[in-house]
Scaffold this active site. Sequence first.
Site, short mmCIF file in Angstrom:
data_model
loop_
_atom_site.label_atom_id
_atom_site.label_comp_id
_atom_site.label_asym_id
_atom_site.label_seq_id
_atom_site.Cartn_x
_atom_site.Cartn_y
_atom_site.Cartn_z
N TYR A 144 19.26 25.75 11.52
CA TYR A 144 20.37 26.71 11.49
C TYR A 144 20.91 26.80 10.07
CZ TYR A 144 24.93 28.85 12.10
OH TYR A 144 26.01 29.68 11.99
N GLU A 232 24.15 34.82 8.68
CA GLU A 232 23.78 33.77 9.64
C GLU A 232 22.31 33.89 10.01
OE1 GLU A 232 25.52 31.82 13.76
OE2 GLU A 232 25.56 33.99 13.52
#
Length: 423
Positions: A144, A232
């Site tokens: 992530y 993101e």
Amino acid sequence: MARGSINKLVSRSLSFAGNWQQQQIRRLNIHEYQGAELMSKYGINVPKGVAVSSVAEVKKAIQDVFPNQNEIVVKSQIFAGGRGLGTFKNGFQGGVHIVKTEQAEETAGKMLGQILVTKQTGPQGKVVGKVYLAEKLSLVNEMYFSIILDRTTAGPLIIACSKGGTSIEDLAEKFPDMIIKVPIDVFKGITDDDAAKVVDGLAPKVADRNASIEQVKKLYQLFRECDCTLLEINPMAETADNQLVAADAKLNFDDNAAFRQKEIFALRDSSQEDPREVAAAKADLNYIGLDGEIGCMVNGAGLAMATMDIIKLHGGTPANFLDVGGNASEGQVVEAFKILTADDKVKAILVNIFGGIMKCDVIASGIVNAAKQVQLKVPVVVRLEGTNVDQGKRILKESGMTLITAEDLDDAAQKAVKAITSA
């Protein structure tokens, strides 16, 4: 996965604004395929892909882009997370599918023009206008990565986790010790040491460390040069050929930078946004649609929030947040009324104006002109106070309109709630 939000991450160092305050800020959202194209321009590794808007385009896209592929990924393009687990209103399950290339046309046909409902769209869902045909990668590891604007450090903050592929909220709950945060000095920019810390947090298993550091620096360059408010990537993945790849990404951009990011803002897809909010933005009004029954038109964000609170206190539910600002014109007031009356859920309208810079007579003239242009089928409660209040009240009285007047905010809220309960 990156279509989801990260604003629930439980962390002292992530200082987001309060929910209402955050929602007032308009931030451009773009589709996944557009984000991939932008990242590719900055030298960031992304899967090969192409967006199509019709079934007829699928066959040609496969021939041109994926001539030797046996399988591809077909992704519906909407502004919402949870696409893979979503359901189309035509009964088709899932907005993301890995299929044989010969099945791509059939799969795309079941998505295009159809309404996809996910955990983030609400029951109304969103129409899929495009699907993204993407290369099927052989992933060996998922991580992530994100860059946000952080209030605590007053600058960009990079968040990384060696686990990925699921929401950051879940990661924060299950692996809080694996999440690292690297604040970036907005004046110095990202350093090699900063990028190295991020890569150490990602802990890639097969990707070259130095090449990964360069990828992180390029991501920060994009974030800064394009005026992003959010970048993101979930998952940030490693492939079987030892590449670090942004497998799925979500990018938001600061609307205040629209004047210098014309190319990016030309990508705006208004069909994916609330039409009321689109109309409000064109009229330069601060509007957020809610699910209640009492439409609110107020000047000033603080007074607007207080108005909604007092409506709730008296048993009602606000249908919106609408701040006309301190210098609204008559025309803007008319547009505000058009937006409020276009909402079928609105059963009453509460106008609460405390005139300082905003003059009560301008609001009153706007209300009267709005009544001439739209059919006011619901009760309208008006509370005016402040600059030119007597002129404003006289304009409303002489208009012949059937209005419910109130002396103060508490009285106005009570009368608005009573108007919908007695209707």
